[in-house]
Structure formats: structure tokens, C-alpha cells
Design a protein around this motif. Structure first.
Motif, PDB file in Angstrom:
ATOM      1  N   SER A 219      -1.177  -1.267   1.284  1.00  0.00           N
ATOM      2  CA  SER A 219      -2.282  -0.718   0.503  1.00  0.00           C
ATOM      3  C   SER A 219      -3.453  -0.390   1.428  1.00  0.00           C
ATOM      4  CB  SER A 219      -2.727  -1.717  -0.562  1.00  0.00           C
ATOM      5  OG  SER A 219      -3.234  -2.873   0.062  1.00  0.00           O
ATOM      6  N   GLY A 220      -4.356   0.419   0.927  1.00  0.00           N
ATOM      7  CA  GLY A 220      -5.513   0.827   1.724  1.00  0.00           C
ATOM      8  C   GLY A 220      -6.433  -0.328   2.059  1.00  0.00           C
ATOM      9  N   TRP A 221      -6.622  -1.261   1.101  1.00  0.00           N
ATOM     10  CA  TRP A 221      -7.540  -2.365   1.373  1.00  0.00           C
ATOM     11  C   TRP A 221      -6.984  -3.308   2.425  1.00  0.00           C
ATOM     12  CZ3 TRP A 221      -6.478  -7.504   0.641  1.00  0.00           C
ATOM     13  CH2 TRP A 221      -5.389  -7.823  -0.150  1.00  0.00           C
ATOM     14  N   GLY A 222      -5.674  -3.473   2.458  1.00  0.00           N
ATOM     15  CA  GLY A 222      -5.072  -4.339   3.477  1.00  0.00           C
ATOM     16  C   GLY A 222      -5.253  -3.774   4.870  1.00  0.00           C
ATOM     17  N   TRP A 223      -5.039  -2.471   5.005  1.00  0.00           N
ATOM     18  CA  TRP A 223      -5.245  -1.833   6.299  1.00  0.00           C
ATOM     19  C   TRP A 223      -6.715  -1.879   6.711  1.00  0.00           C
ATOM     20  CZ3 TRP A 223      -2.065  -0.794  10.008  1.00  0.00           C
ATOM     21  CH2 TRP A 223      -0.713  -0.625   9.726  1.00  0.00           C
ATOM     22  N   MET A 224      -7.618  -1.658   5.765  1.00  0.00           N
ATOM     23  CA  MET A 224      -9.041  -1.685   6.075  1.00  0.00           C
ATOM     24  C   MET A 224      -9.475  -3.072   6.528  1.00  0.00           C
ATOM     25  SD  MET A 224     -12.482  -2.226   5.052  1.00  0.00           S
ATOM     26  CE  MET A 224     -12.107  -3.085   3.590  1.00  0.00           C
ATOM     27  N   MET A 225      -9.012  -4.094   5.840  1.00  0.00           N
ATOM     28  CA  MET A 225      -9.376  -5.457   6.218  1.00  0.00           C
ATOM     29  C   MET A 225      -8.754  -5.855   7.561  1.00  0.00           C
ATOM     30  SD  MET A 225     -11.396  -6.400   3.875  1.00  0.00           S
ATOM     31  CE  MET A 225     -11.527  -8.156   3.767  1.00  0.00           C
TER      32      MET A 225
ATOM     33  N   LEU B  58     -14.331  -0.452   1.671  1.00  0.00           N
ATOM     34  CA  LEU B  58     -13.517  -1.145   0.668  1.00  0.00           C
ATOM     35  C   LEU B  58     -13.805  -0.590  -0.721  1.00  0.00           C
ATOM     36  CD1 LEU B  58     -11.457  -3.377   0.151  1.00  0.00           C
ATOM     37  CD2 LEU B  58     -13.362  -4.963  -0.105  1.00  0.00           C
TER      38      LEU B  58
ATOM     39  N   VAL C 102     -12.015   2.704  -1.020  1.00  0.00           N
ATOM     40  CA  VAL C 102     -10.569   2.517  -1.161  1.00  0.00           C
ATOM     41  C   VAL C 102     -10.207   2.031  -2.563  1.00  0.00           C
ATOM     42  CG1 VAL C 102      -8.644   1.060  -0.395  1.00  0.00           C
ATOM     43  CG2 VAL C 102     -10.115   2.149   1.288  1.00  0.00           C
ATOM     44  N   LEU C 103     -11.017   1.132  -3.119  1.00  0.00           N
ATOM     45  CA  LEU C 103     -10.693   0.544  -4.416  1.00  0.00           C
ATOM     46  C   LEU C 103     -11.244   1.337  -5.595  1.00  0.00           C
ATOM     47  CD1 LEU C 103     -11.188  -3.243  -3.623  1.00  0.00           C
ATOM     48  CD2 LEU C 103      -9.057  -1.947  -3.723  1.00  0.00           C
TER      49      LEU C 103
END
Length: 141
Positions: free
Chosen positions: A86-92, A127, A130-131
Motif C-alpha cells: 500500500s502507499g502508506w506502507g511505502w511512505m512510512m 500520508l 495517500v490516505l
């Protein structure tokens, strides 16, 4: 909803607010106020505040990270396999790598607190993008 998940979420949110809010307060309120007191007062005050707040922010950041990973593992329908799909996982993940790299790249004389405050604000905005589920919410970030 499971009471365990609710408790874990609160144990995740409270240290995160203390960590991020405290760092932003130190950088944008305390540091400029102490700077106006003069150089003879500024050094001892900032050293004393740095020792105390550094420990507090480090512990609250680590608690946020550990409880967040626990939350991912304990939430039904979620798992570590989804973390980087997911996008948030990559961002974090990329944000964590940048924080680790910057921590050892910046010298002690550079204003690390200001850098990390702006970087955390940037990560929060990314974030939010992304969300965001609609265009209006995306425009807020």
C-alpha cells in the motif's frame, strides 16, 4: 470491535501525539523564545531541555513504532505482507530510512530538531495525500 484493538490503538495514538506535538512545540515555541533570552541563558537552558525532552521524545517515538507494528500484527485482516503493498506502507518505510540516514548524516551543530519537525510535517502531509479518499480531502493536504 475487540477491546484489545481499541487499547492498542490508544497506546499507539497517545505517544504519537506526545512525540510529534512535543517536537513541534519545542521547535516552533520553546526554541525561539529561549533564543530571545540571550546567549548566556540560551546554552544552559537548551542543554537541560534537550536532555529531558530528547529522552521523552525518543521513548515516545519508539513506543509509537512498536505499538504500531503490534497493531498491524493484531488487526484482523491485516498483516505485514500488506505493509509494502500500500502507499502508506511505502511512505512510512522510506520516511524511516530517510530519518535514519539524516540522523547520522547531519552534524551536531546543525539544527536537527527543526529538520525533523519539518520532515515529520512533510511525512504527515504525504500520508494525508495517500490516505485521502476524495478530492476535497486531498486538497486539504
Amino acid at each position: 470491535m475487540n477491546i484489545e484493538i481499541i487499547l492498542i490503538r490508544w497506546l499507539h495514538i497517545i505517544p504519537a501525539v506526545l512525540w510529534v506535538g512535543g517536537v513541534i512545540f519545542m521547535v516552533f515555541v520553546v526554541e525561539p523564545s529561549v533564543r530571545n533570552l540571550g546567549t548566556q541563558v540560551q546554552g544552559p537552558v537548551m542543554r537541560t531541555l534537550g536532555k529531558t525532552s530528547g529522552i521523552l521524545f525518543t521513548v515516545s517515538g519508539l513506543v509509537t513504532l512498536v505499538v504500531g507494528l503490534t497493531l498491524v500484527a493484531r488487526t484482523p485482516g491485516r498483516g505485514f505482507s500488506e505493509l509494502f503493498s500500500s502507499g502508506w506502507g511505502w511512505m512510512m518505510g522510506i520516511g524511516l530510512l530517510v530519518i535514519l540516514y539524516a540522523r547520522y548524516y547531519l552534524s551536531k551543530s546543525e539544527p536537527m530538531g527543526r529538520f525533523f519537525s519539518f520532515f515529520l510535517l512533510f511525512m504527515g502531509a504525504m500520508l494525508g495525500v495517500v490516505l485521502a479518499e476524495n478530492l476535497l480531502l486531498m486538497l486539504m493536504f
